[in-house]
Structures are given as C-alpha cells and as structure tokens.
Design an enzyme around this catalytic site. Structure first.
Site, PDB file in Angstrom:
ATOM      1  CB  SER A 130      -0.926  -0.027   1.214  1.00  0.00           C
ATOM      2  OG  SER A 130      -1.757   1.099   1.245  1.00  0.00           O
ATOM      3  CE1 TYR A 144       0.067   5.039  -6.030  1.00  0.00           C
ATOM      4  CE2 TYR A 144       0.154   6.290  -3.979  1.00  0.00           C
ATOM      5  CZ  TYR A 144       0.600   5.254  -4.765  1.00  0.00           C
ATOM      6  OH  TYR A 144       1.577   4.421  -4.288  1.00  0.00           O
ATOM      7  CE  LYS A 148      -0.693   2.007  -3.722  1.00  0.00           C
ATOM      8  NZ  LYS A 148      -0.237   0.641  -4.061  1.00  0.00           N
TER       9      LYS A 148
END
Length: 267
Positions: A130, A144, A148
């Site tokens: 992650s 982004y 995650k």
C-alpha cells in the site's frame, strides 16, 4: 525445512526488484513478474511474464509457479502506478479507472487466483504493498490515495475471512521511496488551467522528496521481517518517515493535522 515459494508482482524495478533480490539472498524461491521479460536472464531470481490486468495472464503465471514448485507460500502484490500531482477532476474517467484497475483490482485478481492453492495447502501469506497515503489525505493525489485506501479496506476484511484457513493478509505502508514510480509519472489527461501553478510546484516538491527518501531496500527489509514473523499484524509501516506520519495522523488533533497538510503543501 523446504524453502518458501514467493511470487512478487512488478519485480523488474523499484520495491519489487529490491524485495525479490533480498528474498533470493535469504534463501527463498522467488518468482518475480513483469509485463516484459525479454531481459529475464539478467535477474538472479525467476522472472516470468504477467499482466495483473488480464485474467488469463494471471492464471497462466500462477499455474506455472505451482507446476514448477508445487505451492505458493507468499504472494506480494506490488505492481502499481501513480500520476503526477493533479487535481482530482484533472483525470478522465478512463484514467481514474486505469489507476484502480492496476493498484486495486490487480491485487484483487491476483489474490482470487492464488487463494485456491493456499487454501488447499492450509497456509499462505498475502502482502499488499500500500502506501502511507492509504492512511493520510493527500491533496492533488486523490485517485492514487483512493486506490490505496480501497486496498487497505479490502486487505483488512480479507485477513479476518481467511485466518481460520491458515492464510494471513497484511499491508506494507512505505512513504516516498527512491523508485521510478515517482520519477516516470503519468500526466493527468484532462488538465484544468486553474491548477497549473500548484500542479508544477507540487511536482517539484515530490521530486525533491523522492530524492531524499528511503531506498527500496528499506521496504524490502520490512517485508522480509514480516514473512519471518510468527505473529502477523494487519499493517506495517516501512521507514522512519512513514512511521512519523502515521503517528501524526493517529495522535494530532484533526484541526492541527489539517493545517499541517495545508502548510506543508503550500496550498
């Protein structure tokens, strides 16, 4: 004891490469993957072709490892990509979906494909790479971060589901790392002029931060420690910066943390 068999996606560079090399040195049987394997002979570990976005490619790679070794003990979902700092609205829906296809659904696809074998052997470890941005808000990196955050929720839920079958799932959360991921960033494909100035400033800040960040080997060392641990935790930070940011998020009052974000990014 027989050496553990490890499968690592995105192993031709960066964190994946550093991890594959370290685990190979430590005596594991390592299979790294890449979409391009024309230079596979230069790697000390096995490098096989795999595209995490394609079901057939994933199935063939996992079948190859099991055929060769008879098992997969550890899956490390590392493949991913990011875009340069940009407003959330500056990515088209196609680009937003592409980020999730690799960063989130790629890991889901790999996990679904490897679980039958792990269930049959009644053991296994899945490590999802992650980011500390899976915990922290990051302006101009919303997609982004969202990918995650999704990976983190998926991983923790899955870990609870699989423990009774001898399988564990955990997260590795690095901060900025000296890899090509941060240098060869894709540009947003639907730019809005109002963000031009802040976008360029943040890009320069990111490059500077990456140049001063940990080497990929720091993350690899954390991964090795987790694999060798008897008691697996749901998540691990990798490096001092990630640990510091995690503690700030945990203990700093919301208003103060919010101001720190705004001040550090000068927005």
């Amino acid at each position: 004891m027989t050496a553990k068999v490890v499968l690592i996606t995105g192993a031709s560079s960066g964190i994946g490469l550093a991890t594959a090399e370290l685990l190979h040195e430590a005596g594991f049987i390592v299979y790294g993957t890449s979409r391009r394997t024309s230079d596979a002979a230069q790697y000390k570990f096995h490098l096989i072709e795999l595209d995490v976005n394609k079901d057939d490619s994933v199935a063939q790679a996992i079948e190859k490892v099991i055929k060769n070794e008879g098992r997969i003990d550890v899956l490390i979902n590392n493949a991913g990509f990011a875009i340069a700092p940009a407003g959330a609205e500056e990515s088209s829906m196609q680009q937003a979906q592409a980020i999730f296809d690799t960063n989130f659904f790629g890991a889901v696809r790999m996990t679904r494909a490897v679980l039958p074998a792990m269930r049959q052997q009644a053991s296994g470890l899945i490590l999802n790479i992650s980011s500390i941005l899976g915990l922290l808000p990051t302006p101009f990196g919303a997609l982004y971060s969202a990918s995650k955050h999704a990976l983190e929720g998926y991983s923790e839920s899955l870990d609870h589901e699989l423990r009774s079958q001898g399988i564990r799932v955990s997260l590795i959360e690095p901060a900025y790392t000296k890899t090509s991921l941060g240098i060869n960033l894709l540009e947003a494909d639907a730019k809005v002029t109002v963000y031009d100035h802040i976008r360029e400033n943040l890009h320069q800040q990111m490059i500077k931060s990456i140049q001063q960040s940990d080497e990929p080997r720091v993350v690899a060392n954390t991964i090795l420690t987790v694999i060798n641990s008897r008691n697996i935790l749901p998540r691990y930070t990798a490096g001092k910066t990630a640990k510091h940011l995690k503690n700030l998020r945990k203990f700093a009052p919301v208003k103060i943390f919010d101001k720190l974000i705004q001040r550090s990014l000068k927005i």
